[in-house]
Design a protein around this motif. Structure first.
Motif, PDB file in Angstrom:
ATOM      1  N   ALA A  26      -9.546   3.665   3.357  1.00 48.93           N
ATOM      2  CA  ALA A  26      -8.161   3.355   3.647  1.00 48.93           C
ATOM      3  C   ALA A  26      -7.656   2.493   2.539  1.00 48.93           C
ATOM      4  N   PHE A  27      -8.335   1.345   2.402  1.00 44.39           N
ATOM      5  CA  PHE A  27      -7.667   0.610   1.606  1.00 44.39           C
ATOM      6  C   PHE A  27      -7.787   0.951  -0.043  1.00 44.39           C
ATOM      7  N   GLY A  82      -5.062   3.497  -0.433  1.00 46.19           N
ATOM      8  CA  GLY A  82      -3.581   2.732  -0.522  1.00 46.19           C
ATOM      9  C   GLY A  82      -3.374   2.234  -1.912  1.00 46.19           C
ATOM     10  N   VAL A 140      -6.391   4.344   7.954  1.00 49.09           N
ATOM     11  CA  VAL A 140      -6.458   3.327   8.965  1.00 49.09           C
ATOM     12  C   VAL A 140      -6.445   3.532  10.215  1.00 49.09           C
ATOM     13  N   VAL A 157       0.873  -1.040   0.035  1.00 52.97           N
ATOM     14  CA  VAL A 157       0.050   0.138   0.022  1.00 52.97           C
ATOM     15  C   VAL A 157       0.869   1.218  -0.136  1.00 52.97           C
ATOM     16  N   TYR A 176      -2.755   5.066   3.051  1.00 51.38           N
ATOM     17  CA  TYR A 176      -3.394   4.293   3.549  1.00 51.38           C
ATOM     18  C   TYR A 176      -3.390   4.226   5.190  1.00 51.38           C
TER      19      TYR A 176
END
Length: 286
Positions: free
Chosen positions: A279-280, A283, A239, A231, A235
């Motif tokens: 977040a993912f 990333g 996260v 990532v 990210y």
């Protein structure tokens, strides 16, 4: 009843935030699998994937309220069906229509996606009709349903790698904690129907501790994408918000495993999961 009131009832029964998150999960899974934006030649499939995720989830939410209408009359009589805003027949017809829309959209995507969509819809119906009465196994069934959109997105682009599997694991763990927390909220109604949630079988304090273990387990996995170098730094800040939120949820529910606290934690965890989803997605961009 006014048109506005009717619309609010339908929005409440389908839980649009949950539906949106399922559709978004398909898109995020595609971003994760492809490490960025999909090519234009599959963009229509990605949009169909969003439709499938949204409508299958909406269908399962309505089925849940249809089957739980007697329990909801005790736990939350303001729900659309027990309040009379939507009749049981109307709810059932809408659930079938939305489910069929999702299946048709998946059929227009690919054969593997069609199989996954039918399996997910079937699992959701089995859970609502039988699985929820089993307690923890039912919680795991729900978390499997929550994880399916990510598998669907991977199947859409024919790629299911470690990064995507990590996210699936985190979503599964966090949602299982949330489902156990919901059991604390619904003790009164669940007792009348013999539903064997952890909160009923082992007590609210025990259920709260198990829920916190699932939340913390999800947090423990969150650094792995960074450590594995899969990532970008985009990210990290998002996260961290999710991790802090889940840790706070764990502390709150263990400290005071009451219905009011569990209800608040349940709602907030959905927000933390949404931020984790973003977040993912973030990333995947450098």
């Amino acid at each position: 009843m006014t048109c506005a009131s009717k619309l609010r009832a339908w929005l409440r029964i389908i839980r649009p935030i949950n539906c949106f998150m399922s559709g978004l999960a398909v898109i995020v899974a595609v971003l994760i699998a492809q490490r960025g934006l999909p090519s234009m030649n599959i963009m229509y499939k990605v949009l169909l994937g969003f439709v499938t995720g949204f409508t299958i989830t909406a269908s399962s939410m309505i089925v849940n309220d249809y089957i739980d209408r007697e329990i909801d009359a005790i736990n939350d009589p303001t729900r659309p069906i027990p309040s009379g805003a939507i009749s049981p027949g109307q709810a059932l017809h809408a659930a079938i229509l939305l489910g069929l829309i999702g299946v048709i959209a998946s059929a227009l995507t690919s054969l593997p996606c069609l199989i996954i969509a039918i399996a997910a819809w079937t699992l959701a119906v089995i859970y609502n009709a039988w699985g929820k009465r089993t307690g923890l196994p039912g919680n795991l069934m729900v978390s499997t349903c929550v994880s399916v959109p990510f598998i669907y997105g991977g199947a859409l682009v024919e790629r299911l790698d470690l990064f995507l599997l990590l996210f699936i694991a985190m979503a599964f763990l966090a949602n299982t904690g949330r489902e156990i927390t919901k059991g604390i909220v619904d003790v009164a109604g669940d007792l009348t129907k013999g539903i064997k949630t952890l909160a009923i079988v082992k007590g609210e304090s025990y259920a709260a501790r198990i829920a916190s273990i699932f939340y913390i387990s999800a947090v423990a996995l969150s650094p792995l994408p960074v450590l594995l170098g899969v990532v970008s730094l985009w990210y990290v800040p998002l996260v961290l918000i999710t991790d802090i939120g889940l840790i706070k949820a764990s502390l709150d529910i263990v400290e005071k495993p009451t219905r009011d606290v569990a209800r608040r934690v349940k709602k907030r965890v959905l927000l933390w999961m949404l931020i984790g989803l973003i977040a993912f997605a973030a990333g995947t961009f450098s």
